[in-house]
Design a protein around this motif. Structure first.
Motif, PDB file in Angstrom:
ATOM      1  N   LYS A  79      -4.741 -27.834   4.714  1.00 38.90           N
ATOM      2  CA  LYS A  79      -5.586 -28.326   5.804  1.00 38.90           C
ATOM      3  C   LYS A  79      -6.366 -29.565   5.377  1.00 38.90           C
ATOM      4  N   ILE A  80      -6.471 -30.487   6.313  1.00 37.26           N
ATOM      5  CA  ILE A  80      -7.323 -31.661   6.157  1.00 37.26           C
ATOM      6  C   ILE A  80      -8.443 -31.516   7.192  1.00 37.26           C
ATOM      7  N   LEU A  81      -9.660 -31.357   6.724  1.00 39.37           N
ATOM      8  CA  LEU A  81     -10.806 -31.058   7.584  1.00 39.37           C
ATOM      9  C   LEU A  81     -11.682 -32.305   7.708  1.00 39.37           C
ATOM     10  N   TYR A  85     -16.729 -35.872  16.024  1.00 40.16           N
ATOM     11  CA  TYR A  85     -15.370 -35.326  16.038  1.00 40.16           C
ATOM     12  C   TYR A  85     -15.251 -34.181  15.029  1.00 40.16           C
ATOM     13  N   HIS A  86     -14.729 -33.072  15.499  1.00 40.55           N
ATOM     14  CA  HIS A  86     -14.335 -31.943  14.643  1.00 40.55           C
ATOM     15  C   HIS A  86     -12.810 -31.901  14.693  1.00 40.55           C
ATOM     16  N   ILE A  87     -12.160 -32.186  13.555  1.00 33.33           N
ATOM     17  CA  ILE A  87     -10.693 -32.279  13.529  1.00 33.33           C
ATOM     18  C   ILE A  87     -10.143 -31.436  12.383  1.00 33.33           C
ATOM     19  N   VAL A  88      -9.230 -30.544  12.711  1.00 35.10           N
ATOM     20  CA  VAL A  88      -8.456 -29.828  11.712  1.00 35.10           C
ATOM     21  C   VAL A  88      -7.032 -30.382  11.781  1.00 35.10           C
ATOM     22  N   ALA A  89      -6.550 -30.923  10.680  1.00 33.79           N
ATOM     23  CA  ALA A  89      -5.226 -31.551  10.662  1.00 33.79           C
ATOM     24  C   ALA A  89      -4.422 -31.066   9.449  1.00 33.79           C
ATOM     25  N   THR A 103      -6.923 -27.714   0.312  1.00 30.80           N
ATOM     26  CA  THR A 103      -7.749 -28.238   1.413  1.00 30.80           C
ATOM     27  C   THR A 103      -8.339 -29.581   0.994  1.00 30.80           C
ATOM     28  N   VAL A 104      -8.322 -30.535   1.904  1.00 24.37           N
ATOM     29  CA  VAL A 104      -8.982 -31.825   1.679  1.00 24.37           C
ATOM     30  C   VAL A 104     -10.017 -32.012   2.781  1.00 24.37           C
ATOM     31  N   VAL A 105     -11.230 -32.395   2.377  1.00 25.07           N
ATOM     32  CA  VAL A 105     -12.366 -32.474   3.303  1.00 25.07           C
ATOM     33  C   VAL A 105     -12.943 -33.891   3.301  1.00 25.07           C
ATOM     34  N   ASP A 106     -13.322 -34.347   4.490  1.00 23.25           N
ATOM     35  CA  ASP A 106     -14.125 -35.559   4.590  1.00 23.25           C
ATOM     36  C   ASP A 106     -15.107 -35.376   5.732  1.00 23.25           C
TER      37      ASP A 106
END
Length: 336
Positions: free
Chosen positions: A264-266, A324-328, A235-238
């Protein structure tokens, strides 16, 4: 009897008024040929003389009051003692203050000159990353109330519930996400930030508040060049970092590179709105805000994510579309 009546009158007269009354009575008597005051006049004159000499005395409670001044009208304050009236008054004052504050800023924003047409394009926005070392010391105190009023704690929790396995958080700042990583789901947490001062606050917070949580390491590092091999993290978060990157496209591509296929990129970000009148306000204030906070808050976040080649799995918008809430996922690994 006359003296008694005079005493009643005195209760409603000041010394000045009593003196005027004596003068008027003398004038009337002189016109009638009288040269002496009668008993009632003598009593009144004595009382006037007495009250004129006394400037203040004490009443039965020991409080001082001025006998030469006429008593003022009584004010009925019983309405204020009622809780519902106190609430209404406090609410009215609050509405007035908020309306005044909002009106001032609306006037300030819309009277500002028009910004250049490319003000929202990162290629024309000066990097302000050095600002974070300057504001690190007071950063949490400065933004704490704003985050509370906007409910961003719950927004952080909502995006980070997707974090699992080995997690990389870029632009981790002062560690405002520590509390939302679940030890039952996250095996390792790595945090990077370009500001050493911000990470020092994060490390102090981790030692005092979260040392028994997820095993954590911190690195001073630019998001545009991450020092890990490809596919290193689950998982990568920003959170609220895209606004500060000097090259957000490069940073997003780096996040995708170090994320495992299917990982997941959160992203929890702020940027342009769904409404043009808000975008106009963001554009007009963008430069001043970036110089103060290091953040260009008028960027097209979804456009940048797609331009970087990420596959968007889930997106939500809050606060008139500015949050923005984005799950990519890395491009090409989107689940069927």
């Amino acid at each position: 009897m006359q003296v008694s009546l005079l005493m009643r009158e005195i209760n409603h007269m000041s010394s000045l008024e009593m003196s005027k009354a004596i003068s008027a009575r003398r004038t009337r008597q002189e016109r009638r040929g009288a040269h002496k005051l009668d008993n009632s006049d003598e009593a009144l004159e004595q009382l006037v003389t007495h009250f004129g000499k006394v400037s203040a005395a004490t009443n039965d409670t020991g409080e001082e009051f001025d006998h030469t001044s006429a008593p003022g009208p009584k004010v009925n304050m019983s309405w204020w003692r009622q809780p519902k009236n106190q609430i209404l008054a406090a609410g009215g004052l609050g509405v007035y203050m908020v309306a005044s504050y909002a009106s001032f800023h609306v006037y300030r924003i819309y009277s500002a000159p028009e910004p250049p047409p490319n003000i929202s394009n990162p290629a024309f926005q000066a990097a302000q990353e050095q600002v974070y070392d300057r504001i690190a010391k007071d950063y949490d105190d400065s933004i704490g109330l704003d985050e509370f009023l906007m409910g961003l704690g719950s927004k952080r929790q909502a995006i980070l519930k997707h974090a699992q396995g080995s997690v990389l958080e870029v632009s981790g700042g002062t560690g405002r996400n520590f509390a939302f990583y679940k030890p039952s789901k996250v095996s390792q947490l790595v945090i990077t930030d370009k500001s050493a001062q911000m990470l020092q606050r994060a490390w102090a917070k981790h030692k005092t508040q979260h040392q028994t949580q997820v095993p954590t390491t911190l690195y001073v590092m630019s998001a545009n060049k991450l020092d890990w091999p490809a596919e290193a993290f689950d998982t990568v978060v920003d959170t609220f970092g895209i606004c500060s990157f000097s090259d957000p496209i490069a940073a997003l591509k780096e996040m995708a590179r170090v994320c495992k296929p299917g990982g997941k990129i959160l992203l929890l970000e702020h940027g342009r709105s769904d409404y043009e009148w808000i975008n106009s306000a963001l554009d007009k204030t963008a430069t001043a805000h970036a110089e103060s906070w290091g953040c260009w808050w008028n960027r097209d976040v979804l456009g940048l994510v797609r331009e970087a080649g990420l596959d968007v799995v889930e997106t939500k918008r809050y606060h008139f579309g500015t949050t923005y809430h984005i799950v990519a996922q890395p491009g090409g690994s989107k689940s069927a």
